[in-house]
Design a protein around this motif. Structure first.
Motif, short mmCIF file in Angstrom:
data_model
loop_
_atom_site.label_atom_id
_atom_site.label_comp_id
_atom_site.label_asym_id
_atom_site.label_seq_id
_atom_site.Cartn_x
_atom_site.Cartn_y
_atom_site.Cartn_z
N ALA A 177 82.78 14.04 13.78
CA ALA A 177 83.43 12.80 14.20
C ALA A 177 83.37 12.56 15.71
N PRO A 178 83.67 13.55 16.57
CA PRO A 178 83.55 13.29 18.02
C PRO A 178 82.14 12.95 18.45
N LEU A 179 81.15 13.53 17.77
CA LEU A 179 79.75 13.24 18.12
C LEU A 179 79.42 11.78 17.87
N VAL A 180 79.79 11.28 16.69
CA VAL A 180 79.45 9.88 16.37
C VAL A 180 80.33 8.91 17.14
N LEU A 181 81.53 9.34 17.53
CA LEU A 181 82.38 8.49 18.37
C LEU A 181 81.70 8.23 19.72
N VAL A 182 81.23 9.30 20.36
CA VAL A 182 80.56 9.16 21.65
C VAL A 182 79.21 8.48 21.49
N SER A 183 78.53 8.73 20.37
CA SER A 183 77.24 8.09 20.12
C SER A 183 77.40 6.57 20.02
N GLY A 184 78.39 6.10 19.28
CA GLY A 184 78.64 4.67 19.20
C GLY A 184 79.08 4.09 20.53
N GLY A 210 83.26 4.94 10.16
CA GLY A 210 84.41 4.32 10.79
C GLY A 210 84.60 4.77 12.23
N VAL A 211 84.45 6.06 12.48
CA VAL A 211 84.60 6.60 13.84
C VAL A 211 83.49 6.08 14.74
N ALA A 247 81.86 2.29 19.16
CA ALA A 247 81.14 1.10 19.60
C ALA A 247 82.10 0.09 20.24
N VAL A 248 83.25 -0.10 19.65
CA VAL A 248 84.25 -1.02 20.21
C VAL A 248 84.71 -0.55 21.59
#
Length: 219
Positions: free
Chosen positions: A9-16, A158-159, A164-165
């Motif tokens: 989850a933290p990886l895709v949060l920063v990726s977005g 979702g994350v 992205a937002v």
């Protein structure tokens, strides 16, 4: 399943977060090529969405056959960081080529618009195409046969959207004003490299755990 999901989850949060920073910076920079914010925004969004779509189709099939989807994800993120860091220099080159072509006075309105979009696509297409492969790769990494409802994949998507937002908001109202376009983009590229290194480390640990188990189960 949940342990793997919340590690990813933290990886895709920063990726977005990084992806939308790139998009906002590219939109600002393309104003110098298109001469209008509406045209620049339309071009970036069209290229961005097309790149994500084609990247998802291309990499999605290959990730399914990968024995190490997290390592695949790490390599994609590293490539995105490198290509995105080069885009500001390449966009300057695109602007120079467009000026040399004579612009709308020589090419006409339709011809000049087509040339600008094609030149922008050559620069922004490769990194956005790679971005399209990151979500299929990370989704493949968190998939679990026991998770019939695919809640892990839903959490990851979702994350990523939340990231992205945050990227769009912070880059527009804070980062660009304080750091400028170039530094903001380099910060995002650095974060992408960090993501790649973390994902690669997690991938190697996972492979190291699986190897002894496979050896014990072998006849």
């Amino acid at each position: 399943m949940f342990r793997t999901t919340w590690i990813a989850a933290p990886l895709v949060l920063v990726s977005g977060f990084c992806a939308l920073i790139y998009q906002v910076v590219w939109t600002r920079e393309l104003r110098l090529v298109f001469g209008a914010s509406t045209a620049a925004s339309s071009a970036v969004i069209a290229i961005f969405i097309a790149g994500l779509g084609f990247g998802g189709l291309w990499f999605g099939r290959r990730v399914e056959r990968s024995a190490d989807p997290l390592g695949y994800y790490a390599r994609l993120e590293f490539a995105i960081a490198v290509l995105s860091a080069l885009t500001l220099w390449l966009l300057k080159a695109v602007g120079a080529l467009y000026v040399l072509s004579g612009g709308s006075l020589t090419l006409g309105i339709a011809g000049s618009t087509l040339v600008r979009v094609l030149l922008a696509a050559l620069v922004l297409g490769p990194p956005t195409w790679l971005m399209g492969g990151t979500l299929p790769a990370i989704a493949r990494a968190v998939e679990d046969d026991a998770d019939v409802a695919r809640r892990g994949v839903a959490i990851v998507y979702g994350v990523n959207t939340l990231g992205a937002v945050l990227g769009c908001t912070l880059s527009t109202f804070l980062l660009l004003e304080r750091l400028g376009s170039r530094t903001t983009l380099y910060v995002a590229s650095g974060l992408n490299v960090l993501i790649a290194l973390v994902a690669l480390g997690l991938s190697r640990r996972a492979v190291a755990r699986i190897a002894p188990a496979s050896a014990e189960s072998a006849p």
